[in-house]
Scaffold this motif. Sequence first.
Motif, PDB file in Angstrom:
ATOM      1  N   ILE A   1       0.826  -1.211   0.000  1.00  0.00           N
ATOM      2  CA  ILE A   1       0.000   0.000   0.000  1.00  0.00           C
ATOM      3  C   ILE A   1       0.857   1.255   0.000  1.00  0.00           C
ATOM      4  CG2 ILE A   1      -1.785   1.265   1.247  1.00  0.00           C
ATOM      5  CD1 ILE A   1      -2.734  -1.406   2.387  1.00  0.00           C
ATOM      6  N   GLY A   2       1.869   1.275   0.874  1.00  0.00           N
ATOM      7  CA  GLY A   2       2.670   2.484   1.003  1.00  0.00           C
ATOM      8  C   GLY A   2       3.624   2.735  -0.138  1.00  0.00           C
ATOM      9  N   PHE A   3       4.135   1.648  -0.770  1.00  0.00           N
ATOM     10  CA  PHE A   3       5.105   1.810  -1.849  1.00  0.00           C
ATOM     11  C   PHE A   3       4.551   1.369  -3.205  1.00  0.00           C
ATOM     12  CE2 PHE A   3       7.692   1.517   1.982  1.00  0.00           C
ATOM     13  CZ  PHE A   3       8.589   2.559   1.795  1.00  0.00           C
ATOM     14  N   GLY A   4       3.884   0.196  -3.235  1.00  0.00           N
ATOM     15  CA  GLY A   4       3.395  -0.314  -4.513  1.00  0.00           C
ATOM     16  C   GLY A   4       2.305   0.545  -5.120  1.00  0.00           C
ATOM     17  N   LEU A   5       1.234   0.765  -4.366  1.00  0.00           N
ATOM     18  CA  LEU A   5       0.128   1.567  -4.894  1.00  0.00           C
ATOM     19  C   LEU A   5       0.503   3.036  -5.043  1.00  0.00           C
ATOM     20  CD1 LEU A   5      -2.942   0.087  -2.980  1.00  0.00           C
ATOM     21  CD2 LEU A   5      -2.245  -0.339  -5.341  1.00  0.00           C
ATOM     22  N   ALA A   6       1.445   3.510  -4.232  1.00  0.00           N
ATOM     23  CA  ALA A   6       1.845   4.920  -4.333  1.00  0.00           C
ATOM     24  C   ALA A   6       2.573   5.215  -5.638  1.00  0.00           C
ATOM     25  CB  ALA A   6       2.734   5.292  -3.146  1.00  0.00           C
ATOM     26  N   ARG A   7       3.165   4.201  -6.256  1.00  0.00           N
ATOM     27  CA  ARG A   7       3.899   4.405  -7.506  1.00  0.00           C
ATOM     28  C   ARG A   7       3.034   4.165  -8.731  1.00  0.00           C
ATOM     29  NH1 ARG A   7       9.712   1.449  -6.111  1.00  0.00           N
ATOM     30  NH2 ARG A   7      10.280   2.833  -4.375  1.00  0.00           N
ATOM     31  N   MET A   8       1.778   3.781  -8.525  1.00  0.00           N
ATOM     32  CA  MET A   8       0.895   3.568  -9.667  1.00  0.00           C
ATOM     33  C   MET A   8       0.525   4.914 -10.284  1.00  0.00           C
ATOM     34  SD  MET A   8       0.540   0.269  -9.886  1.00  0.00           S
ATOM     35  CE  MET A   8      -0.870   0.159 -10.967  1.00  0.00           C
ATOM     36  N   GLU A   9       0.346   4.902 -11.599  1.00  0.00           N
ATOM     37  CA  GLU A   9       0.036   6.155 -12.304  1.00  0.00           C
ATOM     38  C   GLU A   9      -1.390   6.617 -12.034  1.00  0.00           C
ATOM     39  OE1 GLU A   9       0.849   5.560 -16.381  1.00  0.00           O
ATOM     40  OE2 GLU A   9       3.030   5.308 -16.123  1.00  0.00           O
ATOM     41  N   ASN A  10      -2.321   5.694 -11.997  1.00  0.00           N
ATOM     42  CA  ASN A  10      -3.728   6.047 -11.832  1.00  0.00           C
ATOM     43  C   ASN A  10      -4.027   6.226 -10.341  1.00  0.00           C
ATOM     44  OD1 ASN A  10      -6.413   6.524 -12.183  1.00  0.00           O
ATOM     45  ND2 ASN A  10      -6.935   4.430 -12.791  1.00  0.00           N
ATOM     46  N   GLN A  11      -4.093   7.461  -9.879  1.00  0.00           N
ATOM     47  CA  GLN A  11      -4.363   7.750  -8.470  1.00  0.00           C
ATOM     48  C   GLN A  11      -5.547   8.703  -8.331  1.00  0.00           C
ATOM     49  OE1 GLN A  11      -1.016   8.784  -6.058  1.00  0.00           O
ATOM     50  NE2 GLN A  11       0.342   7.274  -6.995  1.00  0.00           N
ATOM     51  N   ALA A  12      -6.539   8.503  -9.146  1.00  0.00           N
ATOM     52  CA  ALA A  12      -7.750   9.330  -9.098  1.00  0.00           C
ATOM     53  C   ALA A  12      -8.846   8.567  -8.368  1.00  0.00           C
ATOM     54  CB  ALA A  12      -8.209   9.691 -10.507  1.00  0.00           C
ATOM     55  N   PHE A  13      -9.561   9.258  -7.526  1.00  0.00           N
ATOM     56  CA  PHE A  13     -10.652   8.647  -6.773  1.00  0.00           C
ATOM     57  C   PHE A  13     -11.856   8.481  -7.690  1.00  0.00           C
ATOM     58  CE2 PHE A  13     -14.388   8.947  -3.961  1.00  0.00           C
ATOM     59  CZ  PHE A  13     -14.126   7.889  -3.122  1.00  0.00           C
ATOM     60  N   ASP A  14     -12.190   7.211  -7.985  1.00  0.00           N
ATOM     61  CA  ASP A  14     -13.273   6.918  -8.918  1.00  0.00           C
ATOM     62  C   ASP A  14     -14.012   5.684  -8.419  1.00  0.00           C
ATOM     63  OD1 ASP A  14     -15.024   6.759 -10.981  1.00  0.00           O
ATOM     64  OD2 ASP A  14     -13.527   6.588 -12.576  1.00  0.00           O
ATOM     65  N   PRO A  15     -15.042   5.837  -7.552  1.00  0.00           N
ATOM     66  CA  PRO A  15     -15.747   4.670  -7.022  1.00  0.00           C
ATOM     67  C   PRO A  15     -16.464   3.850  -8.086  1.00  0.00           C
ATOM     68  CG  PRO A  15     -16.203   6.636  -5.714  1.00  0.00           C
ATOM     69  CD  PRO A  15     -15.509   7.093  -6.958  1.00  0.00           C
ATOM     70  N   GLU A  16     -16.910   4.485  -9.161  1.00  0.00           N
ATOM     71  CA  GLU A  16     -17.608   3.737 -10.215  1.00  0.00           C
ATOM     72  C   GLU A  16     -16.691   2.716 -10.875  1.00  0.00           C
ATOM     73  OE1 GLU A  16     -19.328   6.437 -12.919  1.00  0.00           O
ATOM     74  OE2 GLU A  16     -20.767   7.287 -11.474  1.00  0.00           O
ATOM     75  N   LYS A  17     -15.430   3.079 -11.046  1.00  0.00           N
ATOM     76  CA  LYS A  17     -14.456   2.140 -11.613  1.00  0.00           C
ATOM     77  C   LYS A  17     -13.733   1.314 -10.554  1.00  0.00           C
ATOM     78  CE  LYS A  17     -13.544   4.937 -15.730  1.00  0.00           C
ATOM     79  NZ  LYS A  17     -12.504   5.630 -16.530  1.00  0.00           N
ATOM     80  N   GLY A  18     -14.060   1.552  -9.294  1.00  0.00           N
ATOM     81  CA  GLY A  18     -13.430   0.794  -8.216  1.00  0.00           C
ATOM     82  C   GLY A  18     -12.043   1.254  -7.856  1.00  0.00           C
TER      83      GLY A  18
END
Length: 356
Positions: A253-270
């Motif tokens: 969570i702290g390193f893997g997801l933080a380096r992902m390009e898509n970091q927009a809050f979008d509940p419809e797309k999960g």
Amino acid sequence: FFIHLSVDGHFSLLPCLGFCKIMLLCFIYIQWNITHPGAHVALLASADGETVHYHYGPKDLVTVLFYIFIAIILHAVVQEYILDKISKRLHLSKVKHSKFNESGQLVVFHLSSVIWCFYVVVTEGYLTNPRSLWEDYPHVYLPFQVKFFYLCQLAYWLHALPELYFQKVRKEEIPRQLQYICLYLIHIAGAYLLNLSRLGLILLLLQYSTEFLFHTARLCHFADENNEKLFNAWAAVFGVTRLFILTLAVLAIGFGLARMENQAFDPEKGNFNTLLCRLCVLLLVCAAQAWLMWRFIHSQLRHWREYWSEQSAKRRVPAAPRLAARLIKRESGYHENGVVKAENGTSTRTKKLKSP
């Protein structure tokens, strides 16, 4: 059942079969399936070579409700045909009997969950490829066995709530059991709804393995009170498991997801990959592990105090009271009413001779 009267006067069971099919699809079968051609992992393959994946939705509540009843039935079967027969031979007290039933049920559940979870993470390749825990996030589309595993986990921990009434758990034990039931429900539902199902599987595998060892040691202790070896093994594994869970959560969570390009809050797309969501999830995991570690240290210190008090009580030998020995100097003969008598029964005093 609904029986249909046809035009020619004959009875038909077609509406009944249709109703049963609807009930079967709503309650038993996994809902929200989506077909993806050319998927990499083929679990439910159709004739066209397409793979069926699933996502979550409101209909999952109906499926979970059905499996809650299944869990209650299995709970009663294990209690009646296994645990009650063993507890009668052990002649346990009322308090130990309640704890024995609790550990017996959880041993069966944790063992089956560990085997099932290990099979899922191996067949899906999550152990061999740790980067898959955060790559391609959000993991909206789940394989059949992953979704079914999560639904069964939610159903089991939800069924544990009415079981507190059915098993007539003591009022003193209810807050403790409610704590870990709610803790499991929050973590499992959080991983399922936030599309962190891959990470949740690994963390559940570690947690269930430790809990299985603890409740096995507890059952062995009820059978033989002098058996403490499994408790010592569990104490060593417990701390290591907390360290692995924290490390894996921070890494994913702290390193893997933080380096992902898509970091927009979008509940419809999960997609919940935002800084605020990541911090909330990490704080929840860290707080839960810290609370478990604090309870573990507190229980170990209490256990050691009780052990050393018993040992010191055994070493203490009660000293015999010393009475002051008084030496009494006696004359020869024996005493009778304060008068010294000779050995032949006559007095030692000289008698006065009466004059005739």
